[in-house]
Design a protein around this motif. Structure first.
Motif, PDB file in Angstrom:
ATOM      1  N   UNK A 615     -10.244  27.905 -21.452  1.00  0.00           N
ATOM      2  CA  UNK A 615      -9.626  28.454 -20.240  1.00  0.00           C
ATOM      3  C   UNK A 615      -9.802  29.967 -20.104  1.00  0.00           C
ATOM      4  N   UNK A 616     -10.689  30.524 -20.887  1.00  0.00           N
ATOM      5  CA  UNK A 616     -11.007  31.946 -20.769  1.00  0.00           C
ATOM      6  C   UNK A 616     -12.403  32.108 -20.165  1.00  0.00           C
ATOM      7  N   UNK A 617     -12.548  33.091 -19.299  1.00  0.00           N
ATOM      8  CA  UNK A 617     -13.836  33.376 -18.678  1.00  0.00           C
ATOM      9  C   UNK A 617     -14.393  34.672 -19.261  1.00  0.00           C
ATOM     10  N   UNK A 618     -15.607  34.585 -19.773  1.00  0.00           N
ATOM     11  CA  UNK A 618     -16.218  35.717 -20.484  1.00  0.00           C
ATOM     12  C   UNK A 618     -17.583  35.984 -19.873  1.00  0.00           C
ATOM     13  N   UNK A 635     -12.431  36.456 -10.963  1.00  0.00           N
ATOM     14  CA  UNK A 635     -11.535  36.688 -12.097  1.00  0.00           C
ATOM     15  C   UNK A 635     -12.247  36.380 -13.413  1.00  0.00           C
ATOM     16  N   UNK A 636     -12.262  37.337 -14.312  1.00  0.00           N
ATOM     17  CA  UNK A 636     -12.793  37.127 -15.672  1.00  0.00           C
ATOM     18  C   UNK A 636     -11.805  37.738 -16.667  1.00  0.00           C
ATOM     19  N   UNK A 637     -11.771  37.155 -17.845  1.00  0.00           N
ATOM     20  CA  UNK A 637     -10.864  37.670 -18.872  1.00  0.00           C
ATOM     21  C   UNK A 637     -11.486  38.822 -19.649  1.00  0.00           C
ATOM     22  N   UNK A 638     -12.780  38.667 -20.012  1.00  0.00           N
ATOM     23  CA  UNK A 638     -13.451  39.717 -20.779  1.00  0.00           C
ATOM     24  C   UNK A 638     -14.841  39.954 -20.205  1.00  0.00           C
ATOM     25  N   UNK A 639     -15.216  41.203 -20.114  1.00  0.00           N
ATOM     26  CA  UNK A 639     -16.613  41.566 -19.842  1.00  0.00           C
ATOM     27  C   UNK A 639     -17.122  42.324 -21.061  1.00  0.00           C
ATOM     28  N   UNK A 640     -18.117  41.754 -21.733  1.00  0.00           N
ATOM     29  CA  UNK A 640     -18.715  42.377 -22.919  1.00  0.00           C
ATOM     30  C   UNK A 640     -19.984  43.091 -22.484  1.00  0.00           C
ATOM     31  N   UNK A 641     -20.039  44.384 -22.697  1.00  0.00           N
ATOM     32  CA  UNK A 641     -21.202  45.183 -22.316  1.00  0.00           C
ATOM     33  C   UNK A 641     -21.984  45.528 -23.570  1.00  0.00           C
TER      34      UNK A 641
END
Length: 699
Positions: A615-618, A635-641
């Motif tokens: 249920x998490x959006x990454x 809607x996103x929970x984490x954006x990893x750059x």
């Protein structure tokens, strides 16, 4: 039970001194008492002890346990005081107490530079701080990394003084789960800062600060290395092993070869320890007993033996394990030559007491712990194991004696080995029986080579003999290492499980030695407790769901974890570098008991770097991207750059409602600083992996 316990305290009185000092050391490290508190405690206990001595004799006799308790409290305070004094942070002249980021630092190079892949490393002592208000005297140690194009190795040597203009950085851990606690390791060596210097960050001074004895040791070490390099030619691995075996020089060792030694249970051969000093001691006894004038005087013989032992100890770098052996052999040599033999337990306790008074942080040194546990295991268990079988044949009995020593040494060390190294060498018995005598022969041949290398004929042929002997030893080790069952690895062990395992070993050992029923029952209980804890831990790990963005400098490294399986996302360079993965990733996977790597996990769904997990959006962004404007934000929970993409946080904020931005270690620090500033302006949460350690999220 009483008859076996009481004599131990009587024969080893240093045990009574050692235990309260150890407790004091532990209390001071974890609680950090102030100097005033330690002084007040010392005064109070001293007054109480003096008052006790003024009591009537009959009352003192009845309350003698109170006297013992007061003495133990005083020793505990001594442990507090020793640890307080050793902690450089309590010194008012420690540079960390007065250092400002704009200060220039005058430092002295403490050792010859050590070559790394991209830099030269050296430990340095801070002498002065150049501040706006003038020059301030200071003390303390730092670690310096010189960029390779900024220094030529011969241009900087031990004792040289330099001025550093770059800001010092506090030593940090990677934050990766299960990773080695380097910050604590450095703190135990009284080092809390490091700095990476480029060409314009430092200048060399004409002034030098050289200790004559240290210079002698470095020069002697350099000459020994030159002799080995000149006479042992043909393969770098053989030369590297020769250097490590003789004087503990490990800089040239191949990491894969070291791992092979570790997997086969004989890494102690190339890690200078008490075994090496014991062999040197036997050689010295044989030599000086044959030499005229020396063998006629006990005092002269003792002085020569101790000088040689301590010279060898200092030449090898003075690691905790060999210092233990040096102190213990000092006690043995003096005792044997002046008819004052004592219990081996007392010698062990006395050497530990002396070393901990010299440096209380040895208590956390792995070599120190393993060294004492191995010797204690041999003392307690070697004879009972040897007496299990009787061999009429002389050589068969010698092999069985060596077997008994190897098994006894492992009994008390294996819980610590499991805790620190998460592996156990299954074939240690066979490899030690075969290779310990073989490595001893090589050591004696190397000593002969160094002693007579000035004779060309001898130097050439003894060098070739050394090369062939080490080549053969390496071949044997690599053959054992090629066996699929050579090592039981990826063992997860906690502090609690290690204590319970030790409780089982002690109870089971006491039962086997003394046939005590209570010890047998306790051993069964502790074994059951260990199995329950292990089972519960495994059950917990099977329920875990995590996202980990590892702190691997200049590399992308991400794990999606579901139970004991993981999906790995990383750059091609990291995927191809096994040693890099072993250093940064393997400890985490061992600690989390991850046993299966998969290309996909049912719980993780990913399309075009969008991942749905529990249920998490990454969203993973590792290249420049253009997003189509949408009527409603995503809607996103984490954006990893990752990998330095060309983008701005305000642009992403127009497209996404993101709970947290994560910047991994593959990004440049200046870009991370820019993105963090943009996040602060927009009041968005962000996390910098290089600065704060690995990002771990329970999903």
């Amino acid at each position: 039970m009483r008859s076996s316990w009481v004599p131990l305290w009587k024969k080893a009185p240093f045990l009574r001194l050692l235990m309260p000092v150890i407790i004091g050391i532990l209390l001071q490290w974890y609680i950090q008492f102030h100097w005033d508190q330690i002084l007040v405690a010392a005064v109070c206990f001293t007054i109480a002890f003096i008052a006790f001595q003024l009591l009537p004799l009959v009352l003192r006799f009845k309350l003698q346990t109170v006297q013992g308790f007061l003495i133990n409290l005083f020793l505990l305070v001594a442990g507090l005081f020793i640890t307080y004094q050793k902690d450089i942070r309590n010194n008012k002249n420690w540079f960390g107490n007065i250092y400002n980021d704009s200060d220039y630092i005058v430092a002295t190079i403490n050792e010859p530079l050590i070559e790394k892949n991209k830099s030269y490393k050296a430990e340095a002592t801070v002498n002065n701080l150049l501040q706006k208000g003038g020059v301030k005297n200071a003390t303390g140690k730092i670690i310096i990394y010189f960029q390779k194009d900024s220094v030529n190795m011969p241009s900087l040597q031990y004792g040289d003084k330099i001025i550093i203009s770059k800001k010092l950085q506090p030593i940090k851990n990677s934050g990766n789960p299960g990773a080695f606690n380097y910050r604590q390791y450095a703190a135990f060596h009284q080092i809390f800062h490091n700095v990476f210097l480029k060409k314009n960050d430092w200048i060399s001074l004409d002034e030098k600060n050289i200790n004559a004895f240290k210079q002698f040791l470095f020069t002697a070490r350099y000459k020994i290395l030159n002799i080995l390099q000149k006479n042992i030619q043909g393969n770098d691995d053989q030369l590297a092993i020769a250097q490590a075996l003789l004087i503990g020089y490990t800089q040239d060792l191949d990491k894969d070869l070291v791992q092979a030694y570790s997997n086969t249970g004989v890494v102690h051969i190339i890690a200078i320890s008490g075994m090496h000093l014991g062999l040197i001691y036997l050689l010295l006894i044989l030599l000086f007993n044959k030499m005229p004038f020396i063998n006629k005087s006990k005092i002269v013989k003792v002085i020569f033996i101790l000088c040689c032992l301590w010279l060898f100890t200092l030449l090898t770098g003075g690691a905790a394990s060999i210092l233990r052996a040096a102190v213990m052999f000092t006690c043995i040599v003096i005792g044997e030559n002046f008819s004052r033999r004592t219990s081996i337990y007392n010698s062990l306790a006395a050497s530990a007491f002396i070393l901990l008074c010299y440096n209380p942080y040895f208590l956390w040194d792995v070599g120190f712990q393993l060294s004492y546990l191995a010797v204690l295991g041999i003392v307690v268990f070697q004879k009972p194991i040897h007496h299990l079988f009787y061999n009429k044949n002389k050589w068969a009995d010698k092999i069985w004696q060596l077997t008994a020593v190897s098994v006894a040494a492992q009994i008390l060390t294996f819980p610590v080995v499991l805790y620190y190294f998460h592996q156990f060498p299954v074939l240690f018995l066979f490899t030690n029986i075969l290779l310990v005598p073989f490595s001893s022969l090589i050591l004696f041949v190397e000593i002969f080579l160094v002693a007579f290398a000035w004779i060309p004929f001898i130097g050439i042929y003894i060098g070739k003999l050394t090369w062939w002997l080490i080549w053969l030893m390496n071949k044997i080790i690599l053959w054992f290492n090629s066996l699929s069952f050579v090592v039981w690895d990826q063992i997860s062990a906690s502090v609690l499980s290690t204590y319970i395992l030790y409780a089982f070993v002690v109870c089971a050992g006491y039962w086997l030695l003394h046939k005590n029923k209570s010890a047998f029952k306790l051993s069964l209980f502790t074994l059951l407790l260990f199995m329950v804890l292990t089972g519960y831990t495994k059950w917990q790990k099977l329920q875990q769901q995590k996202l980990i963005v590892y702190n691997v400098p200049q590399h992308q490294s991400i794990d999606f974890i579901n139970g004991n399986t993981y999906k790995f996302i990383g750059d091609s360079i990291l995927l191809a570098d096994g040693m890099l993965q072993n250093f940064h990733l393997k400890p985490a996977r061992t600690a989390l008991q991850l046993t299966r790597k998969v290309d996909s996990i049912d719980a993780v769904h990913g399309i075009n770097n969008f991942y749905h997990f529990n249920n998490k959006k990454i969203l993973l962004i590792d290249k420049p991207v253009i997003f189509e404007p949408a009527a409603q934000k995503i809607n996103v929970d984490y954006i990893i750059i990752s990998k330095n993409p060309k983008l701005s946080i305000p642009y992403l904020a127009q497209v996404f409602n993101c709970d947290q931005f994560v910047f991994d270690g593959s990004n440049s620090m200046w870009k991370i600083a820019k993105w963090k500033k943009e996040c602060e302006q927009l009041h968005l949460r962000c996390y910098s992996v290089p600065e704060e350690g690995a990002f771990v999220s329970d999903l």
